[in-house]
Design an enzyme around this catalytic site. Structure first.
Site, short mmCIF file in Angstrom:
data_model
loop_
_atom_site.label_atom_id
_atom_site.label_comp_id
_atom_site.label_asym_id
_atom_site.label_seq_id
_atom_site.Cartn_x
_atom_site.Cartn_y
_atom_site.Cartn_z
N LYS A 116 19.66 -8.67 -0.28
CA LYS A 116 19.28 -7.47 -1.06
C LYS A 116 18.85 -6.35 -0.10
O LYS A 116 19.26 -5.21 -0.24
CB LYS A 116 18.13 -7.81 -1.98
CG LYS A 116 17.30 -6.63 -2.44
CD LYS A 116 16.15 -6.99 -3.33
CE LYS A 116 14.88 -7.31 -2.59
NZ LYS A 116 14.03 -6.18 -2.22
N ASN A 117 18.05 -6.72 0.92
CA ASN A 117 17.49 -5.68 1.80
C ASN A 117 18.46 -5.17 2.85
O ASN A 117 18.12 -4.31 3.65
CB ASN A 117 16.20 -6.19 2.46
CG ASN A 117 15.08 -6.31 1.43
OD1 ASN A 117 15.22 -5.82 0.30
ND2 ASN A 117 14.00 -6.97 1.79
N ARG A 169 11.01 1.29 -4.95
CA ARG A 169 10.60 2.21 -3.90
C ARG A 169 11.68 2.36 -2.83
O ARG A 169 11.72 3.34 -2.10
CB ARG A 169 9.31 1.76 -3.29
CG ARG A 169 9.23 0.26 -3.03
CD ARG A 169 7.97 -0.12 -2.35
NE ARG A 169 7.87 0.66 -1.15
CZ ARG A 169 7.14 1.76 -1.04
NH1 ARG A 169 6.51 2.19 -2.11
NH2 ARG A 169 7.11 2.41 0.08
N CYS A 176 2.48 0.13 -4.69
CA CYS A 176 3.00 -0.98 -5.49
C CYS A 176 1.99 -2.11 -5.36
O CYS A 176 0.96 -1.98 -4.69
CB CYS A 176 4.39 -1.38 -5.02
SG CYS A 176 4.37 -2.42 -3.59
N ARG A 211 1.91 1.63 0.73
CA ARG A 211 3.31 1.78 1.15
C ARG A 211 3.77 3.25 1.13
O ARG A 211 4.69 3.62 0.43
CB ARG A 211 4.21 0.92 0.29
CG ARG A 211 3.83 -0.55 0.41
CD ARG A 211 4.74 -1.45 -0.35
NE ARG A 211 6.06 -1.53 0.31
CZ ARG A 211 7.09 -2.18 -0.25
NH1 ARG A 211 6.95 -2.74 -1.42
NH2 ARG A 211 8.25 -2.23 0.38
N ASP A 267 7.81 -11.41 4.01
CA ASP A 267 8.45 -11.74 2.73
C ASP A 267 8.53 -13.24 2.48
O ASP A 267 8.94 -13.66 1.40
CB ASP A 267 9.86 -11.14 2.65
CG ASP A 267 9.81 -9.64 2.54
OD1 ASP A 267 10.86 -8.99 2.69
OD2 ASP A 267 8.71 -9.10 2.33
N ILE A 289 1.18 -7.16 7.83
CA ILE A 289 2.08 -6.05 7.49
C ILE A 289 1.56 -5.25 6.30
O ILE A 289 1.53 -4.02 6.33
CB ILE A 289 3.51 -6.59 7.19
CG1 ILE A 289 4.02 -7.48 8.32
CG2 ILE A 289 4.45 -5.42 6.88
CD1 ILE A 289 4.27 -6.77 9.63
N ARG A 340 14.44 -9.20 -9.42
CA ARG A 340 14.71 -8.03 -8.57
C ARG A 340 15.39 -8.45 -7.29
O ARG A 340 16.15 -7.69 -6.70
CB ARG A 340 13.40 -7.32 -8.20
CG ARG A 340 12.67 -6.71 -9.36
CD ARG A 340 11.56 -5.86 -8.87
NE ARG A 340 12.03 -4.93 -7.84
CZ ARG A 340 11.24 -4.00 -7.30
NH1 ARG A 340 9.99 -3.91 -7.67
NH2 ARG A 340 11.71 -3.17 -6.41
C1 EPZ Z 1 10.96 -3.46 3.86
O1 EPZ Z 1 10.07 -2.64 3.13
C2 EPZ Z 1 11.45 -4.50 2.85
N1 EPZ Z 1 12.16 -3.84 1.76
C3 EPZ Z 1 10.26 -5.30 2.31
O2 EPZ Z 1 10.77 -6.30 1.45
C4 EPZ Z 1 9.54 -5.96 3.49
O3 EPZ Z 1 8.40 -6.63 3.00
C5 EPZ Z 1 9.12 -4.90 4.51
O4 EPZ Z 1 10.28 -4.13 4.93
C6 EPZ Z 1 8.49 -5.51 5.75
O5 EPZ Z 1 9.38 -6.41 6.34
C7 EPZ Z 1 13.42 -3.40 1.98
O6 EPZ Z 1 13.97 -3.56 3.06
C8 EPZ Z 1 14.08 -2.72 0.83
P1 EPZ Z 1 7.93 -1.12 6.05
P2 EPZ Z 1 9.54 -1.26 3.79
O7 EPZ Z 1 8.22 0.33 5.99
O8 EPZ Z 1 10.56 -0.71 4.69
C9 EPZ Z 1 3.69 0.93 6.44
C10 EPZ Z 1 10.93 -7.54 -0.51
O9 EPZ Z 1 10.16 -8.40 -0.94
N2 EPZ Z 1 4.42 2.21 6.37
O10 EPZ Z 1 8.52 -1.93 7.16
O11 EPZ Z 1 9.01 -0.43 2.69
C11 EPZ Z 1 3.78 0.14 5.15
O12 EPZ Z 1 2.78 0.56 4.23
C12 EPZ Z 1 10.39 -6.26 0.07
O13 EPZ Z 1 12.19 -7.65 -0.47
C13 EPZ Z 1 3.71 3.39 6.51
O14 EPZ Z 1 2.50 3.39 6.69
O15 EPZ Z 1 8.34 -1.78 4.67
C14 EPZ Z 1 3.58 -1.28 5.61
O16 EPZ Z 1 2.18 -1.54 5.73
C15 EPZ Z 1 8.88 -6.16 -0.15
N3 EPZ Z 1 4.38 4.58 6.45
C16 EPZ Z 1 4.22 -1.29 7.01
O17 EPZ Z 1 4.32 0.09 7.41
C17 EPZ Z 1 5.75 4.63 6.26
O18 EPZ Z 1 6.32 5.73 6.24
C18 EPZ Z 1 5.63 -1.90 7.04
O19 EPZ Z 1 6.34 -1.30 5.99
C19 EPZ Z 1 6.46 3.41 6.12
C20 EPZ Z 1 5.77 2.22 6.18
#
Ligand code: EPZ
Length: 422
Positions: free
Chosen positions: A22-23, A92, A116, A121, A306, A328, A398
Site C-alpha cells: 500500500k505504501n 493523510r 490522526c 503528524r 508499522d 517514530i 485500509r
Molecule cells: C509513512 O507515513 C507511512 N505511510 C506510515 O505508515 C509509517 O508509519 C511512517 O511512514 C513511518 O514509517 C505511508 O507511507 C503512506 P513520516 P509518513 O513522515 O510519511 C514526523 C501505515 O500504517 N513528521 O515518516 O506520514 C511525523 O509526525 C502508515 O501504513 C513531521 O514532524 O510518516 C512522525 O513523527 C501509518 N513533519 C515522523 O516525522 C513532517 O513534515 C515520521 O513520519 C513529516 C513528518
C-alpha cells in the site's frame, strides 16, 4: 460497521501470498500526475486507501481505470489541482499529490491532514522542502496553497527529521525542477526506492535512492510507463508474527525477505524459526516457548514502527519482560489498552511499553483504533482463549487486502460480520 469474530487457539498452517505494498502504491499513483501519458501500475492491493487515492486523482482531472490489481492513470489534463478536506481527512497520504501537482501544473491546493490516532503528524517538512525548491506556500482555511508558476529550481533540501512521504513528495517535485536537487537525510524505506525506480522508468534522473542522500537532475518532461509495485513488507511481517504467535508453520510467497531483516532478527532471538527460501519466500515455524526480546522502532532499515503493535501482541506470549520503545510517533500504543482487556500485562511509560509474559489472553470485545493496532488485535485474538469480537475493522481494510480470507485460508478461525452500513 463490519466486525471480525475470531476464535483463538488454532496454529496457522499453510501458505499465504503477500499483496503489493500500500505504501508503495500510494506514491506511485501520485507520480502518475507528473506526465500526461498513461502510467500502468501492477500489483496494486485492493484496500480502501488505494480507492481513496484513485478517486483523488480522478478529482484532479486524471482518467483512472482499475482492473483487479492493475490501475491505469492518464493525467492528460489537470483541471482541479486540489486535494479536498473530505478526502484528506480519510487519508493523510493525500499530501503525496502536493509535490507532483506543483511540479506538473505549477500550483496545488491541499487540505492540511490534521492529526490522526497515532500522532500530530504535521507536514511542515514537505512544505519547507517545496519552499527550498522555489515554491510559494501559504496556509489558509485549513489548506496549503503552493505555487511555482515558472517551475521549481533544484536545491539542497535538508530534512530536519527523516520523513517517508516527505522524501517521496520532494522526490516527485524535484524530478521536473530545473537543475540539481540533493535530498539530505532522506528516508531509506524500500517504498522510496520503489518510487525512484518508477520515476526513472518515466525518464527521471535519480541517484542514491535507498540511501540518506538522493541526487536528482531535473528533466523537462516525463513519459508514461508500466511498473509492478513491490510486495508489502508490513503485511508480510504481520503474517510472520501470526505464524509465530499461534505456534504454527506458515509459508509466505511473493514477499521480499531482504525488506524484513529487522523483524527476522528479533523473531529468531525470540526462539522462532524463520527461514528464507529463495528471493520471494519466507517460512516461519514456532512451537516452543517464546523468549522476550526488547525492541526499539527506528527508520528503515531499523525495526518498522508499522510492526510495533503486532510485535507487542507477540511479546505478551513470551517468557519474561520485554521493553518496547516507539521512537517514530508520539502516540502509538493505543492497542496496549485493548490487549490489556484481553489479559495482557503491559505498562506504558511515555514512549516505552513494558510487557510481562507469558500471559494467557482471553477473548473479549475490543475496538480498533488505527490500521496497525487493528492487526495487533487480530493476532492476539488468534491466540486468545475463546471468542474475540473486533469492532470497526474498516481501519484494517485500509491497509490489508482480505486479511480474514488469508488467515482463514491457513486454518484461522476468523469471520467477517457485516454490520449494516459503515
Ligand atoms: C509513512 O507515513 C507511512 N505511510 C506510515 O505508515 C509509517 O508509519 C511512517 O511512514 C513511518 O514509517 C505511508 O507511507 C503512506 P513520516 P509518513 O513522515 O510519511 C514526523 C501505515 O500504517 N513528521 O515518516 O506520514 C511525523 O509526525 C502508515 O501504513 C513531521 O514532524 O510518516 C512522525 O513523527 C501509518 N513533519 C515522523 O516525522 C513532517 O513534515 C515520521 O513520519 C513529516 C513528518
Amino acid at each position: 460497521m463490519d466486525r471480525f469474530v475470531v476464535t483463538g487457539g488454532v496454529p496457522l498452517k499453510g501458505s499465504i501470498a503477500v499483496s503489493g505494498a500500500k505504501n508503495s502504491a500510494l506514491p506511485a499513483l501520485a507520480a502518475s500526475l507528473l506526465t500526461e501519458e498513461p502510467v500502468v501500475l501492477h500489483g496494486i492491493p485492493r484496500v480502501r486507501d488505494i480507492a481513496t487515492m484513485v478517486s483523488l486523482l480522478g478529482s484532479t482531472g486524471a482518467r483512472t481505470q482499475v482492473e483487479g490489481g492493475t490501475v491505469r492513470i492518464e493525467a492528460a489534463r489537470i483541471t482541479q489541482p486540489e486535494a479536498p478536506y473530505e478526502l484528506v481527512k480519510t487519508m493523510r497520504a493525500s499530501s503525496l499529490v502536493l509535490g507532483p501537482l506543483v511540479a506538473r501544473h505549477g500550483r496545488a491546493r491541499v487540505s492540511m491532514p490534521g492529526g490522526c490516532a497515532i500522532g500530530a503528524r504535521p507536514i511542515n517538512l514537505h512544505v519547507h522542502g517545496l519552499e527550498q525548491l522555489g515554491a510559494e506556500v501559504t496556509q489558509s482555511h485549513g489548506y496549503i496553497e503552493a505555487a511555482a508558476p515558472d517551475g521549481m529550481r533544484g536545491a539542497v533540501v535538508h530534512f530536519d527529521r527523516i520523513t517517508v512521504t516527505g522524501t517521496e513528495d520532494l522526490l516527485m517535485a524535484a524530478v521536473l525542477a530545473k537543475g540539481e536537487t540533493v535530498l539530505v537525510n532522506a528516508a531509506r524505506e524500500p517504498e522510496v526506492t520503489d518510487l525512484a525506480d518508477l520515476l526513472t522508468r518515466m525518464g527521471a534522473r535519480i541517484e542514491g535512492a535507498g540511501s540518506s542522500t538522493i541526487r536528482v537532475v531535473g528533466v523537462d518532461r516525463l513519459y508514461g510507463t508500466e511498473h509492478r509495485i513491490i510486495p508489502d513488507r508490513i503485511e508480510a511481517g504481520t503474517f510472520l508474527i501470526a505464524g509465530a504467535i499461534t505456534g504454527g508453520d506458515l509459508l509466505l510467497t511473493e514477499c521480499r525477505p531482504e525488506h524484513l531483516t529487522a523483524l527476522t532478527v528479533k523473531l529468531r532471538q525470540a526462539g522462532v524459526e524463520v527461514t528464507v527460501e529463495g528471493s520471494s519466500r519466507m517460512r516461519v515455524r514456532s512451537g516452543g516457548r517464546l523468549r522476550s526480546v526488547d525492541m526499539t522502532t527506528e527508520e528503515h532499515p531499523g525495526f518498522p514502527t508499522d510492526l510495533q503493535a503486532q510485535y507487542m501482541a507477540l511479546m505478551t506470549q513470551a517468557d519474561g519482560i520485554s521493553l518496547i520503545t516507539e521512537t517514530i510517533f508520539e502516540n502509538r500504543f493505543m492497542h496496549a489498552s485493548e490487549l490489556m482487556r484481553m489479559g495482557a500485562n503491559i505498562r506504558i511509560e511515555g514512549r516505552q511499553a513494558i510487557v510481562a509474559g507469558p500471559r494467557e489472553l482471553s477473548g473479549a470485545q475490543v475496538m480498533s483504533s488505527d490500521l496497525r493496532a487493528s492487526a495487533s488485535l487480530v493476532l492476539a485474538a488468534m491466540v486468545a482463549k475463546g471468542e474475540t469480537i473486533i469492532d470497526r475493522v474498516y481501519h484494517i481494510d485500509r491497509g490489508y487486502e482480505r486479511i480474514e480470507e488469508k488467515l482463514a485460508g491457513v486454518g484461522g478461525n476468523i469471520l467477517r460480520v457485516r454490520e449494516g452500513r459503515e
